[in-house]
Scaffold this motif. Structure first.
Motif, PDB file in Angstrom:
ATOM      1  N   ILE A  50       0.827  -1.199   0.000  1.00 44.95           N
ATOM      2  CA  ILE A  50       0.000   0.000   0.000  1.00 44.95           C
ATOM      3  C   ILE A  50       0.869   1.260   0.000  1.00 44.95           C
ATOM      4  O   ILE A  50       0.368   2.370   0.056  1.00 44.95           O
ATOM      5  N   SER A  51       2.198   1.070  -0.058  1.00 41.50           N
ATOM      6  CA  SER A  51       3.110   2.209  -0.169  1.00 41.50           C
ATOM      7  C   SER A  51       3.495   2.445  -1.618  1.00 41.50           C
ATOM      8  O   SER A  51       3.518   1.514  -2.417  1.00 41.50           O
ATOM      9  N   GLN A  52       3.829   3.691  -1.942  1.00 38.53           N
ATOM     10  CA  GLN A  52       4.338   4.012  -3.272  1.00 38.53           C
ATOM     11  C   GLN A  52       5.759   3.478  -3.404  1.00 38.53           C
ATOM     12  O   GLN A  52       6.593   3.712  -2.540  1.00 38.53           O
ATOM     13  N   GLU A  53       6.015   2.777  -4.505  1.00 42.92           N
ATOM     14  CA  GLU A  53       7.335   2.236  -4.768  1.00 42.92           C
ATOM     15  C   GLU A  53       7.916   2.946  -5.988  1.00 42.92           C
ATOM     16  O   GLU A  53       7.207   3.147  -6.977  1.00 42.92           O
ATOM     17  N   PRO A  54       9.210   3.318  -5.960  1.00 39.35           N
ATOM     18  CA  PRO A  54       9.820   3.924  -7.148  1.00 39.35           C
ATOM     19  C   PRO A  54       9.903   2.905  -8.278  1.00 39.35           C
ATOM     20  O   PRO A  54      10.364   1.783  -8.057  1.00 39.35           O
ATOM     21  N   LEU A  55       9.399   3.266  -9.453  1.00 38.90           N
ATOM     22  CA  LEU A  55       9.514   2.397 -10.630  1.00 38.90           C
ATOM     23  C   LEU A  55       9.401   3.277 -11.868  1.00 38.90           C
ATOM     24  O   LEU A  55       8.307   3.758 -12.200  1.00 38.90           O
ATOM     25  N   ASN A  56      10.532   3.505 -12.509  1.00 39.54           N
ATOM     26  CA  ASN A  56      10.558   4.359 -13.698  1.00 39.54           C
ATOM     27  C   ASN A  56      10.103   3.571 -14.911  1.00 39.54           C
ATOM     28  O   ASN A  56      10.604   2.477 -15.162  1.00 39.54           O
ATOM     29  N   SER A  57       9.168   4.146 -15.668  1.00 37.61           N
ATOM     30  CA  SER A  57       8.591   3.415 -16.805  1.00 37.61           C
ATOM     31  C   SER A  57       9.496   3.445 -18.030  1.00 37.61           C
ATOM     32  O   SER A  57       9.316   2.643 -18.940  1.00 37.61           O
ATOM     33  N   GLY A  58      10.435   4.383 -18.091  1.00 32.42           N
ATOM     34  CA  GLY A  58      11.347   4.458 -19.224  1.00 32.42           C
ATOM     35  C   GLY A  58      10.739   5.085 -20.466  1.00 32.42           C
ATOM     36  O   GLY A  58      11.324   4.975 -21.551  1.00 32.42           O
ATOM     37  N   GLY A  59       9.606   5.734 -20.331  1.00 36.80           N
ATOM     38  CA  GLY A  59       8.975   6.400 -21.469  1.00 36.80           C
ATOM     39  C   GLY A  59       7.555   6.802 -21.110  1.00 36.80           C
ATOM     40  O   GLY A  59       7.065   6.500 -20.017  1.00 36.80           O
ATOM     41  N   ILE A  60       6.908   7.498 -22.047  1.00 34.22           N
ATOM     42  CA  ILE A  60       5.540   7.966 -21.809  1.00 34.22           C
ATOM     43  C   ILE A  60       4.572   6.795 -21.994  1.00 34.22           C
ATOM     44  O   ILE A  60       4.538   6.163 -23.047  1.00 34.22           O
ATOM     45  N   VAL A  61       3.792   6.543 -20.944  1.00 33.17           N
ATOM     46  CA  VAL A  61       2.957   5.339 -20.900  1.00 33.17           C
ATOM     47  C   VAL A  61       1.509   5.659 -21.257  1.00 33.17           C
ATOM     48  O   VAL A  61       0.934   6.657 -20.802  1.00 33.17           O
ATOM     49  N   ASP A  62       0.937   4.774 -22.078  1.00 28.24           N
ATOM     50  CA  ASP A  62      -0.487   4.864 -22.412  1.00 28.24           C
ATOM     51  C   ASP A  62      -1.311   3.970 -21.492  1.00 28.24           C
ATOM     52  O   ASP A  62      -2.353   4.376 -20.999  1.00 28.24           O
ATOM     53  N   ASN A  63      -0.845   2.719 -21.307  1.00 30.54           N
ATOM     54  CA  ASN A  63      -1.576   1.787 -20.445  1.00 30.54           C
ATOM     55  C   ASN A  63      -0.612   0.763 -19.855  1.00 30.54           C
ATOM     56  O   ASN A  63       0.522   0.624 -20.317  1.00 30.54           O
ATOM     57  N   VAL A  64      -1.079   0.101 -18.816  1.00 27.80           N
ATOM     58  CA  VAL A  64      -0.240  -0.840 -18.077  1.00 27.80           C
ATOM     59  C   VAL A  64      -0.969  -2.175 -17.957  1.00 27.80           C
ATOM     60  O   VAL A  64      -2.126  -2.219 -17.509  1.00 27.80           O
ATOM     61  N   PHE A  65      -0.286  -3.237 -18.387  1.00 29.40           N
ATOM     62  CA  PHE A  65      -0.800  -4.578 -18.153  1.00 29.40           C
ATOM     63  C   PHE A  65      -0.382  -4.998 -16.754  1.00 29.40           C
ATOM     64  O   PHE A  65       0.801  -4.925 -16.413  1.00 29.40           O
ATOM     65  N   VAL A  66      -1.351  -5.404 -15.943  1.00 32.29           N
ATOM     66  CA  VAL A  66      -1.104  -5.761 -14.544  1.00 32.29           C
ATOM     67  C   VAL A  66      -1.341  -7.257 -14.372  1.00 32.29           C
ATOM     68  O   VAL A  66      -2.397  -7.768 -14.750  1.00 32.29           O
ATOM     69  N   ARG A  67      -0.332  -7.934 -13.818  1.00 37.54           N
ATOM     70  CA  ARG A  67      -0.487  -9.373 -13.562  1.00 37.54           C
ATOM     71  C   ARG A  67      -0.348  -9.632 -12.063  1.00 37.54           C
ATOM     72  O   ARG A  67       0.756  -9.711 -11.530  1.00 37.54           O
ATOM     73  N   PRO A  68      -1.504  -9.778 -11.370  1.00 34.00           N
ATOM     74  CA  PRO A  68      -1.447 -10.052  -9.931  1.00 34.00           C
ATOM     75  C   PRO A  68      -0.942 -11.472  -9.678  1.00 34.00           C
ATOM     76  O   PRO A  68      -0.919 -12.294 -10.601  1.00 34.00           O
ATOM     77  N   PRO A  69      -0.561 -11.785  -8.430  1.00 30.23           N
ATOM     78  CA  PRO A  69      -0.173 -13.154  -8.102  1.00 30.23           C
ATOM     79  C   PRO A  69      -1.361 -14.107  -8.246  1.00 30.23           C
ATOM     80  O   PRO A  69      -2.515 -13.679  -8.185  1.00 30.23           O
ATOM     81  N   GLU A  70      -1.050 -15.380  -8.414  1.00 26.83           N
ATOM     82  CA  GLU A  70      -2.114 -16.375  -8.432  1.00 26.83           C
ATOM     83  C   GLU A  70      -2.717 -16.507  -7.040  1.00 26.83           C
ATOM     84  O   GLU A  70      -2.055 -16.277  -6.030  1.00 26.83           O
ATOM     85  N   ASN A  71      -3.983 -16.881  -7.025  1.00 22.29           N
ATOM     86  CA  ASN A  71      -4.679 -17.163  -5.779  1.00 22.29           C
ATOM     87  C   ASN A  71      -4.365 -18.604  -5.390  1.00 22.29           C
ATOM     88  O   ASN A  71      -4.893 -19.534  -5.985  1.00 22.29           O
ATOM     89  N   THR A  72      -3.486 -18.751  -4.410  1.00 23.41           N
ATOM     90  CA  THR A  72      -3.031 -20.100  -4.061  1.00 23.41           C
ATOM     91  C   THR A  72      -4.164 -20.957  -3.519  1.00 23.41           C
ATOM     92  O   THR A  72      -4.083 -22.180  -3.544  1.00 23.41           O
ATOM     93  N   ALA A  73      -5.226 -20.324  -3.043  1.00 24.48           N
ATOM     94  CA  ALA A  73      -6.369 -21.080  -2.520  1.00 24.48           C
ATOM     95  C   ALA A  73      -7.211 -21.667  -3.652  1.00 24.48           C
ATOM     96  O   ALA A  73      -7.948 -22.627  -3.457  1.00 24.48           O
ATOM     97  N   VAL A  74      -7.127 -21.068  -4.845  1.00 26.83           N
ATOM     98  CA  VAL A  74      -7.917 -21.523  -5.990  1.00 26.83           C
ATOM     99  C   VAL A  74      -6.968 -21.654  -7.183  1.00 26.83           C
ATOM    100  O   VAL A  74      -6.780 -20.697  -7.946  1.00 26.83           O
ATOM    101  N   PRO A  75      -6.330 -22.828  -7.333  1.00 29.28           N
ATOM    102  CA  PRO A  75      -5.327 -22.995  -8.393  1.00 29.28           C
ATOM    103  C   PRO A  75      -5.863 -22.585  -9.770  1.00 29.28           C
ATOM    104  O   PRO A  75      -7.013 -22.889 -10.105  1.00 29.28           O
TER     105      PRO A  75
END
Ligand SMILES: *[C@@H]1O[C@H](CO)[C@@H](O)[C@H](O)[C@H]1NC(C)=O
Length: 118
Positions: A48-73
């Motif tokens: 829930i904290s802001q983390e430094p992460l430079n995108s390396g360019g002007i971004v239009d959109n971001v693909f987000v891949r959350p972790p798998e839900n280990t309770a539901v393979p």
């Protein structure tokens, strides 16, 4: 209202919500730039904290891949991400119910990311 205040309010809402286990996992991000090319997959802390992460360019959109839900393979957790510029101004925020795309409201270089699972 300043974006940083909105973000703080949203962050406290998220912090109050019940968490589904997993605090150490990371969330995968792929930036799609305004020229249509994509970055390699990058990783940001599930936090829930802001983390430094430079995108390396002007971004239009971001693909987000959350972790798998280990309770539901085979299923993924949902995640909320906020993307901020070098002054921690919000460029966009969104939620995915598994791997998915968040489109920035303001196309710009990302310097900070805040992503956490549901
Ligand atoms: C598109 O933009 C990115 C980020 O600025 C840059 O790294 C990449 O080389 C560019 N690609 C092309 C084909 O111009």
């Amino acid at each position: 209202m300043r974006a940083s205040i909105v973000l703080a309010a949203l962050t406290s809402l998220v912090a109050a919500a019940p968490q589904i286990q997993i605090s150490t996992n990371e969330i995968g991000l792929i930036f799609t730039y305004t020229n249509g090319s994509q970055s390699e997959q990058k990783w940001v802390a599930n936090s829930i904290s802001q983390e430094p992460l430079n995108s390396g360019g002007i971004v239009d959109n971001v693909f987000v891949r959350p972790p798998e839900n280990t309770a539901v393979p085979g299923h993924y957790l949902g995640a909320r991400c906020a993307f901020l510029d070098f002054q921690s101004r919000g460029l966009g925020v969104g939620h995915v119910n598994g791997p998915g795309i968040i489109i920035l409201e303001s196309k710009d270089v990302i310097e900070y990311v805040q992503c956490n699972t549901d």
